[in-house]
Motif scaffolding. Sequence first.
Motif, short mmCIF file in Angstrom:
data_model
loop_
_atom_site.label_atom_id
_atom_site.label_comp_id
_atom_site.label_asym_id
_atom_site.label_seq_id
_atom_site.Cartn_x
_atom_site.Cartn_y
_atom_site.Cartn_z
N GLU A 457 0.82 -1.20 0.00
CA GLU A 457 0.00 0.00 0.00
C GLU A 457 0.86 1.25 0.00
N ILE A 458 1.94 1.25 0.79
CA ILE A 458 2.84 2.42 0.85
C ILE A 458 3.48 2.65 -0.51
N ALA A 459 3.95 1.56 -1.14
CA ALA A 459 4.58 1.69 -2.45
C ALA A 459 3.59 2.19 -3.49
N ALA A 460 2.34 1.72 -3.42
CA ALA A 460 1.33 2.11 -4.41
C ALA A 460 0.95 3.58 -4.26
N LYS A 461 0.97 4.11 -3.03
CA LYS A 461 0.56 5.49 -2.79
C LYS A 461 1.68 6.49 -3.09
N THR A 462 2.91 6.02 -3.25
CA THR A 462 4.04 6.90 -3.50
C THR A 462 4.08 7.27 -4.98
N ARG A 463 3.94 8.54 -5.28
CA ARG A 463 3.93 9.00 -6.67
C ARG A 463 5.25 9.62 -7.09
N LYS A 464 6.08 9.97 -6.11
CA LYS A 464 7.35 10.60 -6.44
C LYS A 464 8.31 9.57 -7.02
N LYS A 465 8.85 9.85 -8.21
CA LYS A 465 9.78 8.91 -8.85
C LYS A 465 11.11 8.85 -8.12
N ALA A 466 11.43 9.92 -7.35
CA ALA A 466 12.72 9.94 -6.65
C ALA A 466 12.76 8.96 -5.49
N ILE A 467 11.60 8.52 -5.05
CA ILE A 467 11.56 7.57 -3.93
C ILE A 467 11.66 6.17 -4.50
N GLU A 468 12.81 5.57 -4.32
CA GLU A 468 13.09 4.24 -4.86
C GLU A 468 13.17 3.17 -3.77
N ALA A 469 13.46 3.60 -2.53
CA ALA A 469 13.69 2.62 -1.46
C ALA A 469 13.14 3.14 -0.13
N TYR A 470 12.93 2.20 0.77
CA TYR A 470 12.41 2.52 2.10
C TYR A 470 13.23 1.78 3.16
N LEU A 471 13.40 2.44 4.31
CA LEU A 471 14.00 1.79 5.48
C LEU A 471 12.89 1.61 6.50
N VAL A 472 12.60 0.37 6.87
CA VAL A 472 11.48 0.05 7.75
C VAL A 472 12.00 -0.58 9.03
N ARG A 473 11.47 -0.11 10.16
CA ARG A 473 11.87 -0.68 11.45
C ARG A 473 10.80 -1.67 11.90
N MET A 474 11.26 -2.88 12.25
CA MET A 474 10.38 -3.91 12.80
C MET A 474 11.22 -4.92 13.58
N ASN A 475 10.57 -5.76 14.34
CA ASN A 475 11.27 -6.78 15.12
C ASN A 475 12.01 -7.72 14.17
N PRO A 476 13.27 -8.08 14.46
CA PRO A 476 14.04 -8.97 13.58
C PRO A 476 13.36 -10.31 13.32
N ARG A 477 12.58 -10.80 14.29
CA ARG A 477 11.90 -12.08 14.08
C ARG A 477 10.83 -11.97 13.01
N VAL A 478 10.29 -10.74 12.82
CA VAL A 478 9.32 -10.53 11.75
C VAL A 478 10.04 -10.26 10.43
N SER A 479 11.09 -9.43 10.46
CA SER A 479 11.80 -9.14 9.21
C SER A 479 12.48 -10.38 8.64
N SER A 480 12.80 -11.36 9.52
CA SER A 480 13.42 -12.60 9.02
C SER A 480 12.44 -13.39 8.15
N GLN A 481 11.13 -13.12 8.29
CA GLN A 481 10.15 -13.76 7.41
C GLN A 481 10.31 -13.26 5.98
N PHE A 482 10.86 -12.05 5.81
CA PHE A 482 11.12 -11.49 4.49
C PHE A 482 12.50 -11.92 3.98
N THR A 483 13.49 -11.88 4.87
CA THR A 483 14.88 -12.08 4.43
C THR A 483 15.32 -13.54 4.49
N GLY A 484 14.57 -14.40 5.18
CA GLY A 484 14.95 -15.80 5.26
C GLY A 484 14.68 -16.55 3.97
N ASP A 485 15.17 -17.77 3.92
CA ASP A 485 14.98 -18.62 2.74
C ASP A 485 15.47 -17.93 1.47
N GLY A 486 16.68 -17.34 1.57
CA GLY A 486 17.26 -16.67 0.41
C GLY A 486 16.54 -15.39 0.02
#
Length: 625
Positions: A457-486
């Motif tokens: 939703e955040i990516a879809a609402k962003t209209r500025k082309k200059a915004i290419e990346a985001y830094l998101v803070r969350m618990n490592p046990r949750v972020s590992s669901q994104f970064t795990g398994d390669g």
Amino acid sequence: MNKQVLVSVDRGETRVALLEANDNDSGSTAGRRKAKAKDPAAGYRVAELYLERRGNRSIVGNIYKGKVDNVLAGLEAAFVDIGLDKNGFLHVDEIVLPGVETPRRGRGGGKDGRKGITDLLKPGQEVVVQVVKDPLKTKGARLSMELTIAGRYMVYAPTGEGVGVSKRLEDKERERLRKEARSLDLRGGGAIIRTAAHGAKRADFEREILYLDRLHSVLVERVKEAAAPALVFQEADLSVRVVRDVFSADFQRAVVDDPKQHQRLTSFFTRTAPELVDRVELWENPKESLFEAYGVEEVIDGVMSKRVDLQSGGYLMIDYAEALTVIDVNSGSFTGKGKSARLEDTILRTNMEAAEAVVNELRLRDIGGIIVIDFIDMARARNRDAVLKTLRKALAEDRTKTYTAEISKLGLVEMTRQNVTEGVREVMSRPCPTCDGEGIIRSEETIAIDFERRLREIAAKTRKKAIEAYLVRMNPRVSSQFTGDGARVLRQLEEETGKTFHFEGSEGLPLDHFEVLMEGTCEQVEERAVPFKEGDEVLVQIVEPHMYEVDDAVAKIDGYIISVVGGGAYVGEKHLVRIEEAGRTAATAQLVDVRPQTDGASDDLDSGSRRRGRRGGRRRSRATA
């Protein structure tokens, strides 16, 4: 049955334990004395526990001059302000007015000429009420206008009439007590003779009625002088209250570990029952506390557990809910005795043992309200009857009022137990701030899926082309669901959104914490997000072997994975490593010093001497990797 009362007084709380003799340990008097010399609790078990905190005393028995706040005809009740956080609840059945016939439940004013509750009480009216049930959870105190003042042998009711005798006494003793109390001058009121009056004489009743009448006179004067809402009579503290209510000729002794409280109890018995004064003892063992010597501390710890083990190998599971308490009986490791053991016999023995254990736990934990017991299904009706008989026999020792229904075909027993005060478990605990008392929380996978939707939703609402990346803070046990398994999930998300996502966080964050810290170009966000650069040295704890390289190992810092080349032999140790290659979610490092760090500074993860600071960069938390 021989009993003992233990009273332990600390700065913050008073604890009272009621001990009862085990049926199978009655033995001879000489045998009990011999056991007592070795273990003071030999032959006894803890039957009931009571806790009272200094700032949270029970108010049951307190009398207040209150002011009616609201009258609800639909509930046939009034809410009365007695000076507490929540108004007390006064039902129409509990209203007592001199010379006025009050309606009963479901019989409001109308055709029969009886007055309704709106005719009896008006908002702003001052009334004298007594608390009969403590405020529990979201409910206020339960009130009654039928006042009673408890004594040692009887309960005096100034607005009552006649003399009643406790039904817990044997018929012969009840008849004797009625004769002793016949023609007793009750000063225009009524009285109920208590179970503790077993063996009492007429002189005891006459002496006590004078004392209770004087208390009532003092109460009347305080009511005249007080401005509502106000407390006009306070019930005795926990130790005096329990000992007054239960201590009788059946009790071997009462042991108190506080000199002041010992003096209070001896003074109380000197006035009410001089023959029992010698049975009140002071605990004077400086090497061991009273509750430890009698094994009560272990029992107190046990009431916090949901599981209760049975001697046979079976166990109970006690689940608490707002509406009721459910107790499940399980056979556990018990499979019967002998080669000829049959299923029905095994079930019967487990249920019989569980029936007694259930009552023990009801009394220990002071569980009230609706209770459902799920016994193991029994095929034979006579076995169901035997279990129910055992249950009711055990409940006969319970001083709290109970009602038990028959065992259903499903093996369920429905019962109610009067709920007057908070139990030990409620006094000692509070709801978990994470799950809010629910007992479960959302899993990391569930939260990660939810966060994935939010990132889309955040990516879809962003209209500025200059915004290419985001830094998101969350618990490592949750972020590992994104970064795990390669990082399979993360790559798929980035392909769908066309954006790049970096994560940071620490184990101290709540699992559901979500915060976008930065947005910008890939270079800008990566400069801050990637925790290390090539050449950085950092102290890590090697936590596990590498999944694919047997000689290597893995360290983790707030979910960031560092593969340590040659670290397989040092799992569980702390070592200084040099970053050789750093990526968004993982890095490769070489051991700098293979010797374990032993100095006091080694507890820090980051190597302060060689770690390079960077413009716009961030520092990882110093939690153990």
